[in-house]
Design a protein around this motif. Structure first.
Motif, PDB file in Angstrom:
ATOM      1  N   PHE A 103     -19.324  -9.596  -9.085  1.00  0.00           N
ATOM      2  CA  PHE A 103     -18.581  -7.716  -9.339  1.00  0.00           C
ATOM      3  C   PHE A 103     -19.190  -6.890  -8.070  1.00  0.00           C
ATOM      4  N   LEU A 104     -19.714  -7.471  -7.323  1.00  0.00           N
ATOM      5  CA  LEU A 104     -20.249  -6.506  -6.015  1.00  0.00           C
ATOM      6  C   LEU A 104     -19.272  -6.827  -4.937  1.00  0.00           C
ATOM      7  N   VAL A 105     -18.204  -7.899  -4.983  1.00  0.00           N
ATOM      8  CA  VAL A 105     -17.180  -8.085  -3.932  1.00  0.00           C
ATOM      9  C   VAL A 105     -16.418  -6.709  -3.773  1.00  0.00           C
ATOM     10  N   PRO A 106     -15.838  -5.821  -4.669  1.00  0.00           N
ATOM     11  CA  PRO A 106     -15.010  -4.889  -4.469  1.00  0.00           C
ATOM     12  C   PRO A 106     -15.841  -3.986  -3.446  1.00  0.00           C
ATOM     13  N   PHE A 107     -17.059  -3.951  -3.176  1.00  0.00           N
ATOM     14  CA  PHE A 107     -17.480  -3.027  -2.098  1.00  0.00           C
ATOM     15  C   PHE A 107     -17.192  -3.721  -0.898  1.00  0.00           C
ATOM     16  N   MET A 108     -16.706  -4.793  -0.615  1.00  0.00           N
ATOM     17  CA  MET A 108     -16.529  -5.415   0.623  1.00  0.00           C
ATOM     18  C   MET A 108     -15.052  -4.959   1.083  1.00  0.00           C
ATOM     19  N   LEU A 109     -14.367  -4.744  -0.072  1.00  0.00           N
ATOM     20  CA  LEU A 109     -12.658  -4.625   0.095  1.00  0.00           C
ATOM     21  C   LEU A 109     -12.299  -3.217   0.211  1.00  0.00           C
ATOM     22  N   ALA A 111     -10.082   0.089  -0.511  1.00  0.00           N
ATOM     23  CA  ALA A 111      -9.394   0.075  -1.854  1.00  0.00           C
ATOM     24  C   ALA A 111      -7.845   0.387  -1.292  1.00  0.00           C
ATOM     25  N   PHE A 112      -7.530   0.853  -0.224  1.00  0.00           N
ATOM     26  CA  PHE A 112      -6.226   1.074   0.073  1.00  0.00           C
ATOM     27  C   PHE A 112      -5.463  -0.322   0.221  1.00  0.00           C
ATOM     28  N   ILE A 113      -6.146  -1.024   0.611  1.00  0.00           N
ATOM     29  CA  ILE A 113      -5.692  -2.689   1.011  1.00  0.00           C
ATOM     30  C   ILE A 113      -5.201  -3.126  -0.708  1.00  0.00           C
ATOM     31  N   GLY A 114      -6.131  -2.839  -1.510  1.00  0.00           N
ATOM     32  CA  GLY A 114      -5.974  -3.350  -2.885  1.00  0.00           C
ATOM     33  C   GLY A 114      -4.882  -2.550  -3.506  1.00  0.00           C
ATOM     34  N   ALA A 115      -4.584  -1.235  -3.179  1.00  0.00           N
ATOM     35  CA  ALA A 115      -3.534  -0.423  -3.738  1.00  0.00           C
ATOM     36  C   ALA A 115      -2.065  -1.098  -2.868  1.00  0.00           C
ATOM     37  N   LEU A 116      -2.233  -1.432  -1.894  1.00  0.00           N
ATOM     38  CA  LEU A 116      -0.964  -2.002  -1.223  1.00  0.00           C
ATOM     39  C   LEU A 116      -0.662  -3.307  -1.845  1.00  0.00           C
ATOM     40  N   ALA A 117      -1.549  -3.877  -2.366  1.00  0.00           N
ATOM     41  CA  ALA A 117      -1.485  -5.158  -3.133  1.00  0.00           C
ATOM     42  C   ALA A 117      -0.842  -4.858  -4.467  1.00  0.00           C
ATOM     43  N   TRP A 118      -1.234  -4.054  -5.115  1.00  0.00           N
ATOM     44  CA  TRP A 118      -0.833  -3.610  -6.498  1.00  0.00           C
ATOM     45  C   TRP A 118       0.541  -3.066  -6.349  1.00  0.00           C
ATOM     46  N   LYS A 119       0.756  -2.464  -5.307  1.00  0.00           N
ATOM     47  CA  LYS A 119       2.147  -1.823  -5.055  1.00  0.00           C
ATOM     48  C   LYS A 119       3.054  -3.168  -5.106  1.00  0.00           C
ATOM     49  N   MET A 120       2.907  -4.118  -4.480  1.00  0.00           N
ATOM     50  CA  MET A 120       3.438  -5.334  -4.270  1.00  0.00           C
ATOM     51  C   MET A 120       3.652  -5.972  -5.582  1.00  0.00           C
ATOM     52  N   LEU A 121       2.745  -5.923  -6.426  1.00  0.00           N
ATOM     53  CA  LEU A 121       2.937  -6.670  -7.856  1.00  0.00           C
ATOM     54  C   LEU A 121       3.456  -5.708  -8.920  1.00  0.00           C
ATOM     55  N   LEU A 122       3.200  -4.449  -9.084  1.00  0.00           N
ATOM     56  CA  LEU A 122       3.625  -3.719 -10.136  1.00  0.00           C
ATOM     57  C   LEU A 122       4.748  -2.484  -9.658  1.00  0.00           C
ATOM     58  N   SER A 123       4.876  -2.386  -8.528  1.00  0.00           N
ATOM     59  CA  SER A 123       6.045  -1.530  -8.148  1.00  0.00           C
ATOM     60  C   SER A 123       7.466  -1.871  -9.278  1.00  0.00           C
ATOM     61  N   PRO A 124       8.025  -0.561  -9.920  1.00  0.00           N
ATOM     62  CA  PRO A 124       9.013  -0.762 -10.969  1.00  0.00           C
ATOM     63  C   PRO A 124       9.897  -1.742 -10.557  1.00  0.00           C
ATOM     64  N   ARG A 125      10.935  -1.559  -9.309  1.00  0.00           N
ATOM     65  CA  ARG A 125      11.779  -2.448  -9.131  1.00  0.00           C
ATOM     66  C   ARG A 125      11.509  -3.691  -8.140  1.00  0.00           C
ATOM     67  N   LEU A 320      -6.262 -12.283  -7.317  1.00  0.00           N
ATOM     68  CA  LEU A 320      -4.945 -12.047  -7.477  1.00  0.00           C
ATOM     69  C   LEU A 320      -4.229 -11.167  -6.489  1.00  0.00           C
ATOM     70  N   PRO A 321      -5.023  -9.796  -6.191  1.00  0.00           N
ATOM     71  CA  PRO A 321      -4.529  -8.884  -5.127  1.00  0.00           C
ATOM     72  C   PRO A 321      -4.682  -9.427  -3.701  1.00  0.00           C
ATOM     73  N   THR A 322      -5.920 -10.092  -3.765  1.00  0.00           N
ATOM     74  CA  THR A 322      -6.159 -10.683  -2.130  1.00  0.00           C
ATOM     75  C   THR A 322      -5.368 -11.689  -1.826  1.00  0.00           C
ATOM     76  N   ALA A 323      -5.006 -12.555  -2.792  1.00  0.00           N
ATOM     77  CA  ALA A 323      -3.988 -13.666  -2.627  1.00  0.00           C
ATOM     78  C   ALA A 323      -2.577 -12.986  -2.262  1.00  0.00           C
ATOM     79  N   THR A 324      -1.980 -12.068  -2.981  1.00  0.00           N
ATOM     80  CA  THR A 324      -1.044 -11.432  -2.900  1.00  0.00           C
ATOM     81  C   THR A 324      -0.791 -10.995  -1.443  1.00  0.00           C
TER      82      THR A 324
END
Length: 563
Positions: A103-109, A111-125, A320-324
């Motif tokens: 649960f402390l791992v997110p401190f290492m990562l 946030a903008f890279i996480g946002a980039l990953a979720w953009k690749m996963l959940l952008s509408p198109r 999931l976002p890291t693997a993406t």
């Protein structure tokens, strides 16, 4: 006569003067210029223009968006952090120690890279999850649009909830369980005990962590820049960035940015004041002077389902976002399915060994990280020694100046150094690596002061006094006694600065020039230019560097503790 001069202008005064000079140059001058440029025009105090900027529709919307996003992230992050803290400290959840570390791992990562990953996963198109539901399962519309307020809040919550998790888990571990046990004996159920005893006792820790989430969310640039700008969602930091870059640094845009920065500083000051009030008024007696082991709640039938839920959360928000990121970075073209014939290591090879833009960005980040960490580490030792050990007047201002940038958003620091070192005092280092270095030193000075002050507190004054009595000069005593004893603190300070500097974006994005991109800036600009595959590949390389650095810190700290 000479004795009086030496006593009045000796080593303590020299170190104090040097400390003041460093902090005035890197902190005080940039901060003061922000307020000066916001309220003074042509040598006259001017509030009318400030009000005009604040009443402008886009400024109002940015302020409103900042408030909505920070409140939303604070609420969700506090709920998530408190729940998981309670789960890993007060229940018989399996593998609790491992869960706590995960649960402390997110401190290492970043946030903008996480946002980039979720953009690749959940952008509408083009998002892979949305495409799976539409192409494979037959859905007519995307299941979730990440380019929304809800999407930004969701992503920021994933990376900011540890602020509450750390505070609350620490309070729960130290809490005297007598009151809870008495209530249980009296027949109170779990819900009643939690509502009337546990939560009130740890409420100061919950509120303190929540206010930290709000502070960081208000200052976040990367997540909103990646997920919000495309649909017109600007917060204050992203509006500052847009104003400066769209107008190529015109006076009007700089002045608008200083007004927005002043709002951020005032907001941060209010949040920190509230946090201090909460901590000072909320010191409940949760520790009774002896070691307690709070009773574990038996989850019984919920033990396995809650464990699976924790694993699912970690898998969804971290794995999931890291693997993406790594898989998209290996695609021949963005949008292709993740099958072996579409994957290649060529992108990583191109970024590391062939493309000047990314090679220079990696080199800039590493060199800036090393330089800022070394300079700030040594400056922090000197300033901390003055604060902790020396009896000189005015040293309280050193601590204030050193800690100030820690409570100020990165965009404010960047704007301050632009105002200070773009020709105003005859020194113009704008668009050079030196202005980024100055901003990093200011940004991370508080980390060095914290680590070195803690180490110096453990060095007894009698050691230096004994050396001086034996004929050693003050300089010799510092070199031969103090520095070796505080070396662990110096090493900790170095890595506390080096790793955040590697992944820094908020400061660098306002200061970079054509040849001074950092890793964070390169990832962001590549993504903005549509180079999604290369952006992901560089983000993957950045994650590897960050994780290796974190593991090195852990190993060094463990070896120091064992010795």
């Amino acid at each position: 006569m000479s004795t009086k001069t030496e006593s009045r202008f000796g080593t303590p005064e020299l170190l104090f003067g040097l400390s003041v000079a460093v902090l005035v140059i890197v902190v005080a001058v940039p901060m003061l210029l922000i307020f000066f440029n916001a309220f003074w025009v042509d040598g006259h105090f001017n509030v009318t223009d400030v009000v005009k900027v604040l009443r402008h529709p886009e400024t109002y919307m940015a302020l409103w968006n900042s408030l909505v996003l920070s409140v939303g992230v604070t609420i969700t992050g506090t709920i998530v952090g408190t729940f998981f803290a309670w789960l890993v400290t007060r229940t018989d959840l399996p593998f609790k120690k491992t869960m706590k570390l995960l649960f402390l791992v997110p401190f290492m990562l970043p946030a903008f890279i996480g946002a980039l990953a979720w953009k690749m996963l959940l952008s509408p198109r083009a998002g892979y999850i949305n495409r799976f539901f539409m192409d494979v399962l037959g859905f007519d519309n995307p299941i979730f649009d990440i380019y929304t307020y809800a999407g930004i809040i969701l992503v920021e919550t994933m990376y900011l909830f540890p602020f509450v998790f750390i505070q609350v888990s620490g309070a729960l571990e130290r809490m005297d369980p007598t009151l809870e046990e008495s209530a249980r004996i009296s027949g109170a159920d779990l819900f009643t005990i939690t509502r009337k005893i546990t939560i009130p006792l740890v409420l100061p820790s919950i509120l303190s962590g929540a206010l930290l989430i709000m502070l960081y969310s208000m200052a976040h640039f990367g997540t909103v820049a990646v997920l919000g700008i495309e649909t017109g969602i600007y917060n204050i930091p992203t509006l500052i960035y847009e104003k400066i870059h769209q107008s190529a640094g015109s006076f009007a845009s700089i002045r608008t940015a200083t007004v927005l920065a002043t709002v951020l500083v005032i907001t941060a000051a209010i949040i920190l004041w509230l946090q201090n009030r909460v901590l000072s008024k909320g010191r409940y007696q949760i520790i009774a002077g002896k070691s307690f082991r709070p009773a574990e709640l038996k989850l019984r039938g919920l033990r396995v389902p809650l464990f699976i839920f924790c694993l699912a959360y970690i898998g969804f928000t971290i794995v999931l976002p890291t693997a993406t990121i790594f898989m998209v970075g290996g695609l021949k073209t963005y949008g292709l399915p993740f099958v072996s014939e579409n994957l290649t290591f060529a992108n990583y090879n191109h970024i590391l060994f062939e493309w000047d833009l990314t090679r220079d960005a990696i080199w800039n980040s590493i060199s800036l990280g090393l330089s800022s960490a070394l300079i700030t580490m040594f400056a922090g030792v000197i300033i901390s020694y003055v604060i902790v050990k020396m009896k000189v007047r005015g040293k309280g201002i050193l601590e204030f100046l050193g800690m100030l940038p820690f409570s100020v958003p990165g965009s404010v620091i960047a704007l301050g150094v632009i105002l200070a070192w773009s020709g105003k005092f005859g020194i113009n280092i704008y668009n050079t690596v030196w202005i980024i270095l100055l901003a990093y030193i200011a940004r991370y000075m508080a980390f060095s002061l914290k680590a070195n002050s803690a180490a110096l507190e453990q060095v007894h004054d009698s050691l230096v006094e004994a050396a001086r009595a034996s004929g050693a000069t003050m300089g010799q005593a510092l070199r031969d006694i103090v520095v070796p004893l505080v070396r662990p603190g110096m090493i900790a300070a170095f890595f506390l600065i080096f790793l955040p500097a590697l992944r820094e974006l908020t400061v660098s994005v306002l200061l970079y020039g054509p040849t001074t991109r950092t890793i964070g800036v390169a990832i962001y600009t590549l993504n903005e230019d549509g180079e999604t595959v290369y952006s992901a590949a560089l983000a993957g390389i950045a994650l590897i560097i960050i994780v290796l650095g974190e593991l090195l810190i852990k190993r060094l700290v463990t070896s120091k503790n064992n010795s």
